[in-house]
Design a protein around this motif. Sequence first.
Motif, mmCIF file in Angstrom:
data_model
loop_
_atom_site.group_PDB
_atom_site.id
_atom_site.type_symbol
_atom_site.label_atom_id
_atom_site.label_comp_id
_atom_site.label_asym_id
_atom_site.label_seq_id
_atom_site.Cartn_x
_atom_site.Cartn_y
_atom_site.Cartn_z
ATOM 1 N N LEU A 144 1.543 10.665 -1.792
ATOM 2 C CA LEU A 144 2.318 9.780 -0.717
ATOM 3 C C LEU A 144 1.979 10.405 0.566
ATOM 4 O O LEU A 144 1.430 11.582 0.565
ATOM 5 N N SER A 145 2.357 9.765 1.563
ATOM 6 C CA SER A 145 1.947 10.352 3.028
ATOM 7 C C SER A 145 3.136 11.316 2.976
ATOM 8 O O SER A 145 4.048 11.630 2.449
ATOM 9 N N ALA A 146 2.818 12.088 4.328
ATOM 10 C CA ALA A 146 3.745 13.597 4.463
ATOM 11 C C ALA A 146 5.181 13.233 4.639
ATOM 12 O O ALA A 146 5.956 13.841 4.489
ATOM 13 N N GLY A 147 5.281 11.771 5.191
ATOM 14 C CA GLY A 147 6.939 11.439 5.395
ATOM 15 C C GLY A 147 7.699 10.999 3.862
ATOM 16 O O GLY A 147 8.746 10.718 3.828
ATOM 17 N N LYS A 148 6.675 11.398 2.878
ATOM 18 C CA LYS A 148 7.224 11.118 1.434
ATOM 19 C C LYS A 148 7.721 9.552 1.375
ATOM 20 O O LYS A 148 8.780 9.327 0.524
ATOM 21 N N ASN A 149 7.287 8.642 2.001
ATOM 22 C CA ASN A 149 7.722 7.463 2.360
ATOM 23 C C ASN A 149 6.991 6.327 1.389
ATOM 24 O O ASN A 149 7.701 5.323 0.805
ATOM 25 N N ASN A 150 5.604 6.402 1.512
ATOM 26 C CA ASN A 150 5.031 5.231 0.851
ATOM 27 C C ASN A 150 3.614 5.883 0.434
ATOM 28 O O ASN A 150 3.130 6.985 0.582
ATOM 29 N N ILE A 151 3.279 5.264 -0.835
ATOM 30 C CA ILE A 151 2.070 5.763 -1.621
ATOM 31 C C ILE A 151 0.775 5.258 -0.591
ATOM 32 O O ILE A 151 0.626 4.295 -0.078
ATOM 33 N N VAL A 152 -0.019 6.253 -0.562
ATOM 34 C CA VAL A 152 -1.194 6.188 0.167
ATOM 35 C C VAL A 152 -2.595 6.186 -0.775
ATOM 36 O O VAL A 152 -3.770 5.785 -0.419
ATOM 37 N N LEU A 167 -8.125 6.455 -2.024
ATOM 38 C CA LEU A 167 -7.004 5.577 -0.996
ATOM 39 C C LEU A 167 -6.820 4.149 -1.516
ATOM 40 O O LEU A 167 -7.627 3.867 -2.232
ATOM 41 N N LEU A 168 -5.681 3.724 -1.208
ATOM 42 C CA LEU A 168 -5.470 2.299 -1.472
ATOM 43 C C LEU A 168 -6.606 1.284 -1.006
ATOM 44 O O LEU A 168 -6.885 0.283 -1.686
ATOM 45 N N THR A 169 -7.091 1.595 0.211
ATOM 46 C CA THR A 169 -8.075 0.450 0.449
ATOM 47 C C THR A 169 -9.482 0.805 0.065
ATOM 48 O O THR A 169 -10.367 -0.165 0.484
ATOM 49 N N ASP A 170 -9.853 1.562 -0.752
ATOM 50 C CA ASP A 170 -11.060 1.865 -1.525
ATOM 51 C C ASP A 170 -11.295 0.637 -2.573
ATOM 52 O O ASP A 170 -10.641 0.100 -2.995
ATOM 53 N N ALA A 171 -12.615 0.129 -2.373
ATOM 54 C CA ALA A 171 -13.032 -0.919 -3.104
ATOM 55 C C ALA A 171 -12.700 -0.818 -4.685
ATOM 56 O O ALA A 171 -12.248 -1.948 -5.352
ATOM 57 N N GLY A 172 -12.673 0.155 -5.146
ATOM 58 C CA GLY A 172 -12.528 0.532 -6.458
ATOM 59 C C GLY A 172 -11.176 0.732 -6.971
ATOM 60 O O GLY A 172 -11.017 1.131 -8.064
ATOM 61 N N GLN A 173 -10.024 0.492 -6.036
ATOM 62 C CA GLN A 173 -8.573 1.274 -6.322
ATOM 63 C C GLN A 173 -8.056 -0.066 -6.744
ATOM 64 O O GLN A 173 -8.122 -1.086 -6.221
ATOM 65 N N LYS A 174 -7.390 0.095 -7.875
ATOM 66 C CA LYS A 174 -6.375 -0.989 -8.533
ATOM 67 C C LYS A 174 -5.023 -0.382 -8.757
ATOM 68 O O LYS A 174 -5.100 0.852 -9.553
ATOM 69 N N ILE A 175 -4.231 -0.986 -8.441
ATOM 70 C CA ILE A 175 -2.648 -0.527 -8.705
ATOM 71 C C ILE A 175 -1.842 -1.477 -8.930
ATOM 72 O O ILE A 175 -1.892 -2.504 -8.120
ATOM 73 N N PRO A 176 -1.238 -1.469 -9.918
ATOM 74 C CA PRO A 176 -0.142 -2.514 -10.306
ATOM 75 C C PRO A 176 1.028 -2.437 -9.453
ATOM 76 O O PRO A 176 1.437 -1.562 -8.990
ATOM 77 N N VAL A 177 1.191 -3.594 -8.711
ATOM 78 C CA VAL A 177 2.364 -3.860 -7.885
ATOM 79 C C VAL A 177 3.390 -4.766 -7.926
ATOM 80 O O VAL A 177 3.474 -5.429 -9.028
ATOM 81 N N PRO A 254 -1.332 -1.806 4.426
ATOM 82 C CA PRO A 254 -0.603 -0.434 4.108
ATOM 83 C C PRO A 254 0.410 -0.054 5.141
ATOM 84 O O PRO A 254 0.185 -0.503 6.360
ATOM 85 N N VAL A 255 1.535 0.314 4.669
ATOM 86 C CA VAL A 255 2.420 0.898 5.885
ATOM 87 C C VAL A 255 1.759 1.858 6.693
ATOM 88 O O VAL A 255 1.902 1.951 7.927
ATOM 89 N N GLU A 256 1.056 2.771 6.023
ATOM 90 C CA GLU A 256 0.196 3.986 6.781
ATOM 91 C C GLU A 256 -1.113 3.644 7.363
ATOM 92 O O GLU A 256 -1.718 2.974 6.460
ATOM 93 N N ASP A 257 -1.391 4.077 8.627
ATOM 94 C CA ASP A 257 -2.968 4.023 8.887
ATOM 95 C C ASP A 257 -3.828 5.097 7.931
ATOM 96 O O ASP A 257 -3.582 6.163 8.376
ATOM 97 N N LEU A 258 -4.391 4.672 6.941
ATOM 98 C CA LEU A 258 -4.846 5.588 6.079
ATOM 99 C C LEU A 258 -6.046 6.325 6.673
ATOM 100 O O LEU A 258 -6.567 7.393 6.016
ATOM 101 N N THR A 259 -6.525 5.743 7.918
ATOM 102 C CA THR A 259 -7.499 6.509 8.358
ATOM 103 C C THR A 259 -6.979 7.832 9.160
ATOM 104 O O THR A 259 -7.931 8.853 9.757
#
Lengths: 272, 170
Positions: A144-152, A167-177, A254-259
């Motif tokens: 999660l992000s530091a604010g414990k609000n969203n998955i990163v 990270l969520l934006t990685d091309a190899g990342q797959k996550i059920p939503v 994504p909610v958070e700027d992952l960079t």
Amino acid sequence: MAGKNIQFSTGSLFTTWLLVAILILCLPPEHTGKAVFFFQKTCGPALEWSRKVQLSILPTPATEQTATQAEYDHLKKDFNNMHAELLQLHREYETLTQMRSDLPQPFSDNLQLARVAGSLGNLSHKIMINKGDDANIKAGQYVLSAGKNNIVGIVEETRGQLSRVRLLTDAGQKIPVQIRRVGVAKDIGGLMVGSGKTTCRISNIDVQRDVQVGDLVFARSHPGLLNTPVIIGEVSNAVPDEKHPLLWDITVKPVEDLTRLDTVAVIVVEDF
Amino acid sequence: MRWLTFFIFLLIGTLLDAGGLLDIFAIGGAAVGPDVLITLLVFYAVTCRPHEAISCCFIIGIAADLAAGVMGPHFVCYGLLGTMLNTIARSMTVRHAVQQAGFVFAVYLIAEIAAYWLNLLRYTPNPNAYSIFLLTAIFSAILCPLIWSLLAIFSGWAGLENTGSNRSYY
């Protein structure tokens, strides 16, 4: 003395290097990954410093108005997470009243805070964090992000005092939503994949399903790993797929700027 | 050539690439910055004698793998390309900034695309890989003359001589 007289020809030197390179390429990543972790551990302070310098130099939206907006976004994320938790609780309450309910645990009980120690290359969207096996962090756990609000992201590999997070934006990342809309009780399930840029994509959803820009995207709950759905982002674009017009091509922001991640929290599961 | 200075340059380059410090030059949200190691590769490939160039290029490949987080692909590609570049550079002069930038641009694209293809044996393809490579190659080529000049200034200290022209090493 004898060692000084050993002379390699250019050809044999090149061949030797090439064979070593091919050997390392063919070795399983579990073995060669040790070198990467060793480098990250050894140069950790320098990499962390350069990341801090980078974050301090990059422009930040710090005007008075955007601070208020940030606070609003923060509360909005909290609300969305609580709303998701409420829906989950309601469903469980209705269907499992006679059984012992597996109520969502507060994340704060089993969170492990970690600092971002560095990132890995331009191509992959992965970060190194300064907690690993020693802190009971294991591959597959949600971050999660530091604010414990969203998955990163999700922990990919751990070793000693370091872990690699995809990270969520990685091309190899797959996550059920699940795609949800506030005020509508219907969930639309799907599989989200990273785009390799700053967004993610969801495909294979029938265009008959009602998906709109602004709908919220949650990570689907996973027994033991994630007890309630947690927000990931929102639908920023939804158009029929060019190749498969009967399916949506959904872009998720994504909610958070992952960079710009600095501190994250890993949901640690003891029996995982 | 003095290996100690080579390793100092290499360490600086690797830390810059791995730490993402140069991403401050990235445009928009692309998070794509220039690559320092590629300039180091081209510089040592065209200025060193063959024996040293081969070792330098393979070692720079290891450093690039460490920065990227996957061991092997850059090791192979940088080594092969660096050796080829060293052979090519024997018959031509790399003096002007435009030539240097051109070499860096071309070598980066070829090396990274080849390394990416090797990576595909194990990892999922990135749909934006080629645009990222192109942007990074442009960034690296733009920054190359500056890094090249710095390397050239320290080249005497590094054990290389007359880095703007053909190899005249000692």
